[in-house]
Design a protein around this motif. Structure first.
Motif, PDB file in Angstrom:
ATOM      1  N   TYR A   1      -5.893   0.520  -4.562  1.00 34.49           N
ATOM      2  CA  TYR A   1      -4.902  -0.081  -3.667  1.00 34.49           C
ATOM      3  C   TYR A   1      -5.061  -1.597  -3.561  1.00 34.49           C
ATOM      4  O   TYR A   1      -4.156  -2.290  -3.131  1.00 34.49           O
ATOM      5  CB  TYR A   1      -4.980   0.560  -2.280  1.00 34.49           C
ATOM      6  CG  TYR A   1      -4.305   1.915  -2.221  1.00 34.49           C
ATOM      7  CD1 TYR A   1      -2.951   2.024  -1.924  1.00 34.49           C
ATOM      8  CD2 TYR A   1      -5.020   3.077  -2.492  1.00 34.49           C
ATOM      9  CE1 TYR A   1      -2.320   3.255  -1.878  1.00 34.49           C
ATOM     10  CE2 TYR A   1      -4.404   4.319  -2.448  1.00 34.49           C
ATOM     11  CZ  TYR A   1      -3.043   4.407  -2.151  1.00 34.49           C
ATOM     12  OH  TYR A   1      -2.417   5.616  -2.105  1.00 34.49           O
ATOM     13  N   TYR A   2      -6.249  -2.070  -3.949  1.00 31.71           N
ATOM     14  CA  TYR A   2      -6.501  -3.509  -3.835  1.00 31.71           C
ATOM     15  C   TYR A   2      -6.281  -4.234  -5.158  1.00 31.71           C
ATOM     16  O   TYR A   2      -6.536  -5.414  -5.273  1.00 31.71           O
ATOM     17  CB  TYR A   2      -7.931  -3.751  -3.324  1.00 31.71           C
ATOM     18  CG  TYR A   2      -8.174  -3.096  -1.976  1.00 31.71           C
ATOM     19  CD1 TYR A   2      -7.350  -3.391  -0.876  1.00 31.71           C
ATOM     20  CD2 TYR A   2      -9.207  -2.182  -1.801  1.00 31.71           C
ATOM     21  CE1 TYR A   2      -7.556  -2.785   0.352  1.00 31.71           C
ATOM     22  CE2 TYR A   2      -9.419  -1.569  -0.570  1.00 31.71           C
ATOM     23  CZ  TYR A   2      -8.592  -1.868   0.502  1.00 31.71           C
ATOM     24  OH  TYR A   2      -8.790  -1.269   1.712  1.00 31.71           O
TER      25      TYR A   2
ATOM     26  N   TYR B   1       1.359   4.149  -2.845  1.00 37.63           N
ATOM     27  CA  TYR B   1       1.114   5.540  -2.456  1.00 37.63           C
ATOM     28  C   TYR B   1       2.270   6.429  -2.927  1.00 37.63           C
ATOM     29  O   TYR B   1       2.071   7.476  -3.528  1.00 37.63           O
ATOM     30  CB  TYR B   1       0.973   5.582  -0.936  1.00 37.63           C
ATOM     31  CG  TYR B   1       0.831   6.936  -0.294  1.00 37.63           C
ATOM     32  CD1 TYR B   1      -0.405   7.579  -0.248  1.00 37.63           C
ATOM     33  CD2 TYR B   1       1.925   7.550   0.321  1.00 37.63           C
ATOM     34  CE1 TYR B   1      -0.555   8.801   0.392  1.00 37.63           C
ATOM     35  CE2 TYR B   1       1.790   8.783   0.961  1.00 37.63           C
ATOM     36  CZ  TYR B   1       0.556   9.404   0.987  1.00 37.63           C
ATOM     37  OH  TYR B   1       0.424  10.612   1.622  1.00 37.63           O
TER      38      TYR B   1
ATOM     39  N   LYS C   1       0.835  -1.213   0.000  1.00 39.69           N
ATOM     40  CA  LYS C   1       0.000   0.000   0.000  1.00 39.69           C
ATOM     41  C   LYS C   1       0.864   1.255   0.000  1.00 39.69           C
ATOM     42  O   LYS C   1       0.642   2.179  -0.789  1.00 39.69           O
ATOM     43  CB  LYS C   1      -0.892  -0.019   1.250  1.00 39.69           C
ATOM     44  CG  LYS C   1      -1.704   1.240   1.483  1.00 39.69           C
ATOM     45  CD  LYS C   1      -2.450   1.162   2.819  1.00 39.69           C
ATOM     46  CE  LYS C   1      -1.579   1.693   3.943  1.00 39.69           C
ATOM     47  NZ  LYS C   1      -1.496   1.008   5.153  1.00 39.69           N
TER      48      LYS C   1
END
Lengths: 593, 593
Positions: free
Chosen positions: A381-382, A364, A360
């Motif tokens: 993010y998944y 980012y 994650k």
């Protein structure tokens, strides 16, 4: 050491607090836990049946000829606003060491009520890597932060009362009262008040309104207790004598000729210290697998030292073969202070440093959408995105460089989340291997100690490697040179820009033989390597702006303040306290999570 | 119960702290003490080896069918600024009961750091009537006052953050954040912040200076923690459920239409309560002769309820045949609140009340020179003066009348000082005998329990007398009528004069069915029966001025504020903290005395 009972707990189906409360049913008593780590009864001060303080003085005396265990620090890449699970990894790793049959103790910082009631809820790890009893740990533990707050505020009571009395009485009456006029400059009061909440309304205040018996009218401020110099002193003090001396050196203000006014000048340093006697002893708790953890002093690696105390580490290093500690936030700020401030004062040398990274956080830094505490995580993010992950690794590689620069052996820990894909994990592994750094995937959140065995093995191995720990700068170097070393070599800034106030303070510092040799404890955002929380990855083409430099004469720090960061955080519009309540029948806390 | 060892201690040659520290060498352990009073291990939560909290809930459950012991309150004549030794007498009397072989427990209030660091030094009795461990008891004990402070201030964090967010966002955004606009009136914020010090500089402040993220700009205030409504709630709550409900009812402000805004409206009442769960359990300590004392909640009978908690008394009454408690300051304020507020809520009926008097105080009321804390006592106080003593007895006789009015049996205790003459003591005895009141001279300061036997016998005898306890007023009477009853019958005022603010509040109260039935908890100086601290004896020809009326909806009190009294005391020019320090080798506190 190790688990007392096998417990079947599933973090994908249970909330953190449900796991913690379930685990508490099988908790070791304080005396069982203490006996396992070799403490004798006289060294233990119980606070209830599951938490105790350790009389560090007795332990250090009894083991004075015993050599120290291995010393491991947990740090991280530049975190997202949601955090990367540094504390959870520490707890998981301690549990992993336990499962390998090693004598291990973790040393962590006490949760602050500010974040607990604002964002975090609990602050004792997560999933199957937690410390218990959860509610007591999250809600003030044995009262150390309150002790710091009270000691600190007592200095402000003394300062403001003195200013009032000096304003109300002439010299003759003052002398009759046994007081010599201090001539405190109301425009040069350095110290504020503290409170352990995110109380932004108290950031900038005016006090002393009313009549002549209602204090001295002036501007003042509150900051969060963790940012108190008293907390910094508690973190670095080696014993009560050292604590007492440091407390007396705190500069609360300057007089009208520019001379410092200390707590000793206000005759309040002794009284402040008596409030801290018990707080000097570290607190003993356990992981949900029954391993020992010492909790001591406060977080906030951005605006404070943000390290667990030197006393806790000294004590743990006598009791265990491996001691795992953590430093706040990312490597550039938490590890840098561990390296150049804490270890310099303690004289301890770390054997290894674990850099925690999440997929994650890499996304980012690599270009994924913004993350905000409280808001839900964007779906991107998944989903697998190798290019974001790869780009994000630039930050990781820089954090590895920081650790290497200190001579400490780095180990990267990929703190796995169940949506991480094999390709993503393999990519990070490969990048680390190319950089010739040990790397381990850790499943401690999902599987507890069992999930941290790969990481534990990598760390044990790293600890056997020869290393040459060395500080980034020498205390004899000019202050500006040292600040620039941190800025350029650690943060990757182009230049350092000083405000007029900062320039003035540097002159003051350089003119003082004692102060100029203090290490640097930077105040800077933790959300970027730079001083701008919006800049991700490894920002380039920027200058570090030093707005002010605080002098903590008691803890012995030069504290440059970079960028716009505030010493008192704010409470948001959807604070965690909205969901916290108590079960009135059992007394158990609900919603701390 | 009774003394564990015979200790040879001489208060004429030793300081209080020297006696306490000497006695601590023979202290019973917490578990020895607890076993003696019939507690089982599960009912005890240790805080170190000599202090523990009692799980009141388990005790009350186990003894639910057992009848209560006798219930005795300690009060005093209107005190001098130096105090008349009420706490010392309570401790001495408990020791006296112990020496008579009675099962006895004392219930007293926890010392506040405000007076401890400003005037008092220690606050655990004196001479051979003290409680131990002295430094822990004087310096925060198990943290209950900190818990109250934090719970209270969390409400202010919630209030000020909410006001900021409502000022910064329009309704649409607020609703998105799950918030309904409360429209809090910044000019009608009732609640202030609290701190447990005498911090007069924080009495009147302006908060929220700075930008739009730095809070809401408005006037605010701090008062001492003991004056917090949260402390009042802790004193009267019967269990955790009651505590939770009361906390949620605290009115923090009014909205712009005049409707009350509670902590429940701010969604912070649950979080406040979780900070108080442990504080609900009373603290167990011991006298220097080894008798049990429960310490719970806070002093300040002038500006607060100032009584030990109802839970502590309930618990003690199950464990002992005699429970001796105290109420703050003189009979007109401390005993009046005990009589009409605390006992009304608890449903308990006292069997006897001890009125403590000193020859010093009688002289003070009878015409002797002024007494000031910190200054030395004028020599006239050490010389026989029967006319001052006789004139001073007017105040004593009125205090006896107050106690009699409640239906409680009074016992006068002459708290002897070594300079008191036989003639002076005999005169007071004769005056009491003429008034048909039991009277005993007590030497507990000099001789401990042995010196309190005459008093103990008188109190034991008084407890056997039939009494008819009845409140001064009925809750159905109009508020003004009730205030006037207190003013005229207890304080001996001619009339009550209300400010415009007070008149307005009375209308508001009378319009609310719930609030209008709350008992009255007066805020008034303790240094006079009147609202003017300068008036001694039994002042005549004066009117009670009610400046404001606070509504404590959580504790359930109507709180009229009389005269100029402040909720935040001030730190003087020669505060006690100047003399307080720590022995860095032993960790023992010096100068707390």
């Amino acid at each position: 050491m190790g688990a007392k009972t096998k417990i079947k707990l599933d973090p994908t189906k249970m909330k953190d607090w449900e796991i913690a409360y379930e685990a508490e049913k099988n908790m070791k008593t304080l005396y069982e836990l203490a006996e396992e780590i070799g403490l004798i009864k006289e060294e233990l001060i119980p606070y209830g049946h599951y938490i105790g303080k350790i009389d560090y003085k007795k332990v250090l005396e009894r083991f004075k000829n015993k050599s120290n265990g291995k010393y491991i620090d947990i740090t991280a890449i530049t975190p997202t606003p949601l955090g990367e699970g540094k504390t959870t990894t520490l707890i998981g790793l301690v549990q992993g060491f336990g499962r390998r049959g090693k004598k291990v103790i973790g040393t962590i910082r006490q949760p602050s009520s500010g974040p607990v009631f604002n964002i975090k809820g609990s602050a004792g790890g997560g999933g199957l890597s937690q410390i218990i009893p959860l509610d007591k740990i999250s809600l003030g533990l044995t009262g150390d932060i309150n002790a710091v707050m009270n000691a600190h505020n007592l200095a402000m009571v003394a300062l403001t009362a003195r200013m009032q009395h000096e304003a109300n009485y002439d010299d003759e009456i003052l002398i009759k009262k046994g007081l010599k006029r201090l001539n405190i400059d109301p425009k040069r009061v350095e110290m504020g008040w503290v409170m352990d909440f995110c109380a932004q309304a108290l950031r900038n205040i005016v006090i002393g309104l009313g009549g002549k018996m209602d204090g001295y009218l002036m501007e003042s401020k509150f900051y969060i207790s963790g940012a108190s110099e008293v907390m910094a002193i508690l973190s670095v003090a080696k014993d009560l004598k050292d604590l007492r001396e440091r407390i007396g050196k705190i500069v609360v203000a300057f007089d009208k000729r520019g001379n410092p006014i200390t707590t000793e000048d206000l005759e309040v340093a002794g009284a402040m210290t008596v409030l801290l006697v018990d707080a000097l002893n570290p607190n003993l708790v356990q992981t949900i697998e029954g391993n020992p953890i010492l909790v001591h002093t406060s977080p906030f690696g951005n605006i404070a030292l943000g390290q667990s105390s030197i006393i806790a580490d000294y004590t743990a290093l006598k009791l265990a073969d491996y001691v795992i500690t953590e430093s706040g936030f990312g490597a550039e700020i938490g590890f840098e202070k561990f390296w150049n401030v804490k270890c310099r004062i303690s004289g301890l040398k770390p054997n290894a440093a674990v850099i925690v990274v999440t997929i994650k956080a890499l996304k980012y830094h690599g270009g994924a959408p913004e993350l905000k505490p409280g808001a839900s995580i964007p779906k991107e993010y998944y989903e697998e995105n190798l290019s974001w992950v790869e780009r994000g690794c630039e930050n990781l590689l820089h954090c590895i460089e920081i650790v290497k620069k200190s001579g400490t052996i780095p180990v990267v820990c990929i703190n796995r989340f169940y949506t991480d894909t094999k390709n993503e994990l393999n990519l990070v592994k490969k990048i680390c291997e190319n950089a010739k750094v040990r790397v381990a995937i850790s499943d401690h959140w999902l599987k507890g100690g069992e999930g941290a065995l790969e990481l534990a093995d990598a760390v044990i191995e790293a600890c056997e490697e020869k290393n040459e720990f060395k500080h980034l700068y020498d205390l004899n170097e000019p202050v500006k040179e040292r600040i620039e070393k941190i800025a350029k070599e650690v943060y990757k800034a182009d230049e350092v820009i000083y405000s007029a106030t900062a320039e003035e303070k540097i002159k003051l510092i350089e003119a003082n033989e004692e102060i100029k040799k203090f290490p640097i404890c930077m105040v800077k955002t933790h959300l970027s390597l730079s001083d701008d929380p919006g800049k991700k990855g490894v920002p380039k083409g920027w200058n570090l702006r030093i707005r002010d430099i605080l002098i903590y004469k008691g803890s012995g720090f030069i504290v440059p303040v970079a960028g716009e960061i505030k010493l008192m955080p704010g409470t948001g519009s959807d604070p965690a306290y909205r969901r916290i309540d108590v079960d009135v029948n059992t007394g158990r806390v609900k919603g701390l999570f």
